[in-house]
Design a protein around this motif. Structure first.
Motif, PDB file in Angstrom:
ATOM      1  N   SER A  18      -1.699   1.412   4.243  1.00 39.08           N
ATOM      2  CA  SER A  18      -1.238   0.077   4.638  1.00 39.08           C
ATOM      3  C   SER A  18      -0.187   0.161   5.748  1.00 39.08           C
ATOM      4  N   GLU A  19       0.509   1.291   5.826  1.00 40.41           N
ATOM      5  CA  GLU A  19       1.455   1.494   6.932  1.00 40.41           C
ATOM      6  C   GLU A  19       0.730   1.853   8.227  1.00 40.41           C
ATOM      7  N   ILE A  20      -0.381   2.574   8.114  1.00 43.81           N
ATOM      8  CA  ILE A  20      -1.117   3.032   9.289  1.00 43.81           C
ATOM      9  C   ILE A  20      -2.039   1.946   9.842  1.00 43.81           C
ATOM     10  N   LEU A  21      -2.777   1.278   8.963  1.00 42.37           N
ATOM     11  CA  LEU A  21      -3.772   0.303   9.387  1.00 42.37           C
ATOM     12  C   LEU A  21      -3.140  -1.077   9.526  1.00 42.37           C
ATOM     13  N   PRO A  22      -3.252  -1.702  10.689  1.00 39.64           N
ATOM     14  CA  PRO A  22      -2.613  -3.011  10.881  1.00 39.64           C
ATOM     15  C   PRO A  22      -3.279  -4.145  10.106  1.00 39.64           C
ATOM     16  N   GLY A  23      -4.514  -3.978   9.673  1.00 37.41           N
ATOM     17  CA  GLY A  23      -5.208  -5.046   8.960  1.00 37.41           C
ATOM     18  C   GLY A  23      -5.028  -5.021   7.455  1.00 37.41           C
ATOM     19  N   ILE A  24      -4.228  -4.089   6.959  1.00 38.19           N
ATOM     20  CA  ILE A  24      -3.983  -3.952   5.522  1.00 38.19           C
ATOM     21  C   ILE A  24      -2.479  -4.073   5.286  1.00 38.19           C
ATOM     22  N   GLN A  25      -2.083  -4.962   4.379  1.00 40.00           N
ATOM     23  CA  GLN A  25      -0.673  -5.116   4.046  1.00 40.00           C
ATOM     24  C   GLN A  25      -0.459  -4.923   2.545  1.00 40.00           C
ATOM     25  N   THR A  26       0.571  -4.143   2.222  1.00 36.70           N
ATOM     26  CA  THR A  26       1.022  -3.965   0.847  1.00 36.70           C
ATOM     27  C   THR A  26       2.520  -4.219   0.839  1.00 36.70           C
ATOM     28  N   THR A  27       2.984  -5.075  -0.067  1.00 37.72           N
ATOM     29  CA  THR A  27       4.386  -5.468  -0.034  1.00 37.72           C
ATOM     30  C   THR A  27       5.323  -4.375  -0.537  1.00 37.72           C
ATOM     31  N   ASP A  28       4.973  -3.724  -1.635  1.00 37.23           N
ATOM     32  CA  ASP A  28       5.851  -2.697  -2.191  1.00 37.23           C
ATOM     33  C   ASP A  28       5.026  -1.680  -2.978  1.00 37.23           C
ATOM     34  N   TYR A  29       5.714  -0.693  -3.530  1.00 38.93           N
ATOM     35  CA  TYR A  29       5.012   0.374  -4.234  1.00 38.93           C
ATOM     36  C   TYR A  29       4.402  -0.110  -5.548  1.00 38.93           C
ATOM     37  N   VAL A  30       5.018  -1.101  -6.168  1.00 43.32           N
ATOM     38  CA  VAL A  30       4.465  -1.644  -7.416  1.00 43.32           C
ATOM     39  C   VAL A  30       3.111  -2.284  -7.145  1.00 43.32           C
ATOM     40  N   SER A  31       2.998  -3.029  -6.046  1.00 40.32           N
ATOM     41  CA  SER A  31       1.697  -3.621  -5.721  1.00 40.32           C
ATOM     42  C   SER A  31       0.686  -2.542  -5.352  1.00 40.32           C
ATOM     43  N   ALA A  32       1.139  -1.443  -4.752  1.00 36.63           N
ATOM     44  CA  ALA A  32       0.230  -0.334  -4.444  1.00 36.63           C
ATOM     45  C   ALA A  32      -0.297   0.302  -5.730  1.00 36.63           C
ATOM     46  N   VAL A  33       0.555   0.432  -6.735  1.00 37.94           N
ATOM     47  CA  VAL A  33       0.113   0.956  -8.032  1.00 37.94           C
ATOM     48  C   VAL A  33      -0.877  -0.016  -8.674  1.00 37.94           C
ATOM     49  N   LEU A  34      -0.613  -1.307  -8.559  1.00 39.21           N
ATOM     50  CA  LEU A  34      -1.531  -2.309  -9.101  1.00 39.21           C
ATOM     51  C   LEU A  34      -2.869  -2.288  -8.362  1.00 39.21           C
ATOM     52  N   VAL A  35      -2.836  -2.059  -7.056  1.00 41.37           N
ATOM     53  CA  VAL A  35      -4.077  -1.937  -6.283  1.00 41.37           C
ATOM     54  C   VAL A  35      -4.848  -0.713  -6.744  1.00 41.37           C
ATOM     55  N   ALA A  36      -4.163   0.408  -6.920  1.00 41.96           N
ATOM     56  CA  ALA A  36      -4.832   1.632  -7.391  1.00 41.96           C
ATOM     57  C   ALA A  36      -5.441   1.419  -8.773  1.00 41.96           C
ATOM     58  N   LEU A  37      -4.712   0.755  -9.643  1.00 45.02           N
ATOM     59  CA  LEU A  37      -5.212   0.483 -10.985  1.00 45.02           C
ATOM     60  C   LEU A  37      -6.406  -0.471 -10.944  1.00 45.02           C
ATOM     61  N   SER A  38      -6.298  -1.525 -10.147  1.00 48.56           N
ATOM     62  CA  SER A  38      -7.407  -2.480 -10.064  1.00 48.56           C
ATOM     63  C   SER A  38      -8.640  -1.850  -9.418  1.00 48.56           C
ATOM     64  N   LEU A  39      -8.443  -1.001  -8.405  1.00 49.35           N
ATOM     65  CA  LEU A  39      -9.588  -0.313  -7.802  1.00 49.35           C
ATOM     66  C   LEU A  39     -10.270   0.604  -8.810  1.00 49.35           C
ATOM     67  N   SER A  40      -9.480   1.264  -9.643  1.00 55.25           N
ATOM     68  CA  SER A  40     -10.062   2.130 -10.669  1.00 55.25           C
ATOM     69  C   SER A  40     -10.896   1.327 -11.663  1.00 55.25           C
ATOM     70  N   VAL A  41     -10.353   0.217 -12.119  1.00 55.70           N
ATOM     71  CA  VAL A  41     -11.067  -0.619 -13.086  1.00 55.70           C
ATOM     72  C   VAL A  41     -12.308  -1.237 -12.449  1.00 55.70           C
ATOM     73  N   LEU A  42     -12.165  -1.740 -11.216  1.00 57.33           N
ATOM     74  CA  LEU A  42     -13.308  -2.353 -10.542  1.00 57.33           C
ATOM     75  C   LEU A  42     -14.403  -1.331 -10.255  1.00 57.33           C
ATOM     76  N   ASN A  43     -14.024  -0.128  -9.856  1.00 63.60           N
ATOM     77  CA  ASN A  43     -15.024   0.913  -9.609  1.00 63.60           C
ATOM     78  C   ASN A  43     -15.702   1.352 -10.895  1.00 63.60           C
ATOM     79  N   PHE A  44     -15.018   1.238 -12.009  1.00 68.94           N
ATOM     80  CA  PHE A  44     -15.580   1.652 -13.288  1.00 68.94           C
ATOM     81  C   PHE A  44     -16.492   0.583 -13.892  1.00 68.94           C
ATOM     82  N   ILE A  45     -16.106  -0.693 -13.738  1.00 68.03           N
ATOM     83  CA  ILE A  45     -16.840  -1.777 -14.400  1.00 68.03           C
ATOM     84  C   ILE A  45     -17.748  -2.548 -13.441  1.00 68.03           C
ATOM     85  N   VAL A  46     -17.217  -3.027 -12.338  1.00 63.76           N
ATOM     86  CA  VAL A  46     -17.944  -3.945 -11.464  1.00 63.76           C
ATOM     87  C   VAL A  46     -18.913  -3.221 -10.532  1.00 63.76           C
ATOM     88  N   LYS A  47     -18.503  -2.086  -9.994  1.00 60.09           N
ATOM     89  CA  LYS A  47     -19.333  -1.399  -9.000  1.00 60.09           C
ATOM     90  C   LYS A  47     -20.701  -0.987  -9.545  1.00 60.09           C
TER      91      LYS A  47
END
Length: 115
Positions: A18-47
């Motif tokens: 999110s620091e490198i790519l201008p089209g991706i924004q993450t507010t803080d590290y807690v939201s980054a952890v939540l994104v990692a957790l949600s990606l894990s759950v979504l990849n496990f269930i929805v994908k």
């Protein structure tokens, strides 16, 4: 313990990308952890459900449609996590590709260090 380390590594990658790519924004590290957790759950269930439902188009495109499914997973994480924002399809595609490559590289190093 190993899964927690992988989750935190993924969160660090999300924050770094999110620091490198201008089209991706993450507010803080807690939201980054939540994104990692949600990606894990979504990849496990929805994908897997999306892969099965879109199997004919995936076969017709020789697997390229799986990239679109990855982008949809990124957009779902954007919708679920308040501190995460994706600006366009292009940035979601670049983000998903870079995240996948970096995760596979880091996880391979992590697996080799534990053996």
């Amino acid at each position: 313990m190993k899964n927690i380390i992988k989750l935190l590594l993924t969160a660090a990658l999300v924050m770094g990308l999110s620091e490198i790519l201008p089209g991706i924004q993450t507010t803080d590290y807690v939201s980054a952890v939540l994104v990692a957790l949600s990606l894990s759950v979504l990849n496990f269930i929805v994908k897997p459900i999306l892969v099965i439902l879109t199997l004919p188009i995936t076969i017709l495109t020789l697997g390229v449609f799986l990239l679109v499914i990855n982008v949809l997973i990124i957009y779902l994480a954007d919708w679920l996590v308040a501190g995460f924002k994706v600006n366009s399809f292009f940035w979601a595609l670049i983000f998903s590709l870079l995240l996948a490559f970096a995760r596979s590289f880091l996880f391979k190093i992590l697996d080799k260090s534990n053996t």
